[in-house]
Design a protein around this motif. Structure first.
Motif, PDB file in Angstrom:
ATOM      1  N   ASP A  20       1.463   0.231  -4.140  1.00  0.00           N
ATOM      2  CA  ASP A  20       0.179   0.862  -4.473  1.00  0.00           C
ATOM      3  C   ASP A  20       0.309   1.775  -5.688  1.00  0.00           C
ATOM      4  OD1 ASP A  20      -0.966  -0.442  -2.325  1.00  0.00           O
ATOM      5  OD2 ASP A  20      -1.001   1.335  -1.013  1.00  0.00           O
ATOM      6  N   SER A  21       1.394   2.555  -5.728  1.00  0.00           N
ATOM      7  CA  SER A  21       1.579   3.468  -6.859  1.00  0.00           C
ATOM      8  C   SER A  21       1.842   2.684  -8.145  1.00  0.00           C
ATOM      9  CB  SER A  21       2.688   4.477  -6.581  1.00  0.00           C
ATOM     10  OG  SER A  21       3.941   3.853  -6.522  1.00  0.00           O
ATOM     11  N   ARG A  23       0.560  -0.299  -8.833  1.00  0.00           N
ATOM     12  CA  ARG A  23      -0.763  -0.798  -9.261  1.00  0.00           C
ATOM     13  C   ARG A  23      -1.583   0.329  -9.891  1.00  0.00           C
ATOM     14  NH1 ARG A  23      -0.059  -4.114  -4.854  1.00  0.00           N
ATOM     15  NH2 ARG A  23      -0.922  -2.649  -3.359  1.00  0.00           N
ATOM     16  N   GLN A  24      -1.544   1.513  -9.282  1.00  0.00           N
ATOM     17  CA  GLN A  24      -2.286   2.654  -9.816  1.00  0.00           C
ATOM     18  C   GLN A  24      -1.758   3.035 -11.196  1.00  0.00           C
ATOM     19  OE1 GLN A  24      -5.012   4.026  -8.914  1.00  0.00           O
ATOM     20  NE2 GLN A  24      -5.020   5.831 -10.202  1.00  0.00           N
ATOM     21  N   ARG A  27      -3.125   0.676 -13.694  1.00  0.00           N
ATOM     22  CA  ARG A  27      -4.525   1.005 -14.041  1.00  0.00           C
ATOM     23  C   ARG A  27      -4.582   2.210 -14.974  1.00  0.00           C
ATOM     24  NH1 ARG A  27      -5.428  -0.700  -8.637  1.00  0.00           N
ATOM     25  NH2 ARG A  27      -5.080   1.393  -7.835  1.00  0.00           N
ATOM     26  N   GLY A  97       0.945   9.674 -12.588  1.00  0.00           N
ATOM     27  CA  GLY A  97       1.119   8.380 -11.929  1.00  0.00           C
ATOM     28  C   GLY A  97       2.558   7.906 -11.998  1.00  0.00           C
ATOM     29  N   TYR A 101       4.985   7.216  -8.854  1.00  0.00           N
ATOM     30  CA  TYR A 101       5.687   5.944  -8.701  1.00  0.00           C
ATOM     31  C   TYR A 101       7.185   6.166  -8.523  1.00  0.00           C
ATOM     32  CZ  TYR A 101       7.756   1.452  -9.813  1.00  0.00           C
ATOM     33  OH  TYR A 101       8.510   0.317  -9.771  1.00  0.00           O
TER      34      TYR A 101
END
Length: 151
Positions: A20-21, A23-24, A27, A97, A101
């Motif tokens: 999830d991190s 993917r974030q 983005r 971010g 991660y």
């Protein structure tokens, strides 16, 4: 491997958080690149408009046209300033971010190492148990053979 289930769940959760991190972060990087593109476009547009203003000034320009150019340049400069702030904001978000991660990756690596150590410990314990069983079997067989030969 009886105690591995809670560790396996933690490992799966850490993997999901890491995914999830990632993917974030992707983005956030995309938004940062877009903000930089927009800033560069504004800077190029400003340079182009500045060139047009200089050409118009060389050829002669009226007061009203001059005022329009100056007003537009001021608005363009304000937009550039705002976009620079937006770029800094997206840059800060990317750094946050990235830190998130990296933290998730460290947690995942720690759980992976624990799971691997646990599996290695279980395998070593299993080998010890198998060796004990084999030793007992061998000892019993030797004792039986000794009884049979003494009879």
């Amino acid at each position: 491997m009886s105690n591995l289930t809670p560790l396996k769940k933690l490992l799966e959760l850490a993997q999901k958080q890491s995914d999830d991190s990632a993917r974030q972060l992707g983005r956030l990087n995309f938004h940062h690149k877009e903000a930089e593109k927009k800033l560069n476009l504004l800077l190029q547009y400003r340079q182009s408009y500045q060139d047009r203003l200089q050409n118009a000034a060389r050829n002669g320009i009226g007061h009203v046209e001059w005022q329009n150019f100056v007003t537009f340049m001021n608005k363009l400069d304000n937009a550039i300033s705002e976009q620079k702030l937006a770029v800094k904001h997206t840059e800060a978000n990317c750094q946050t971010g990235s830190n998130t991660y990296q933290s998730c990756q460290r947690k995942l690596n720690a759980y992976s190492a624990l799971a691997q150590r646990h599996q290695e410990s279980e395998k070593a314990q299993q080998k010890i148990t198998e060796q004990k069983t084999l030793d007992e079997f061998t000892a019993n067989r030797v004792a039986r053979d000794n009884r049979n030969t003494t009879k």
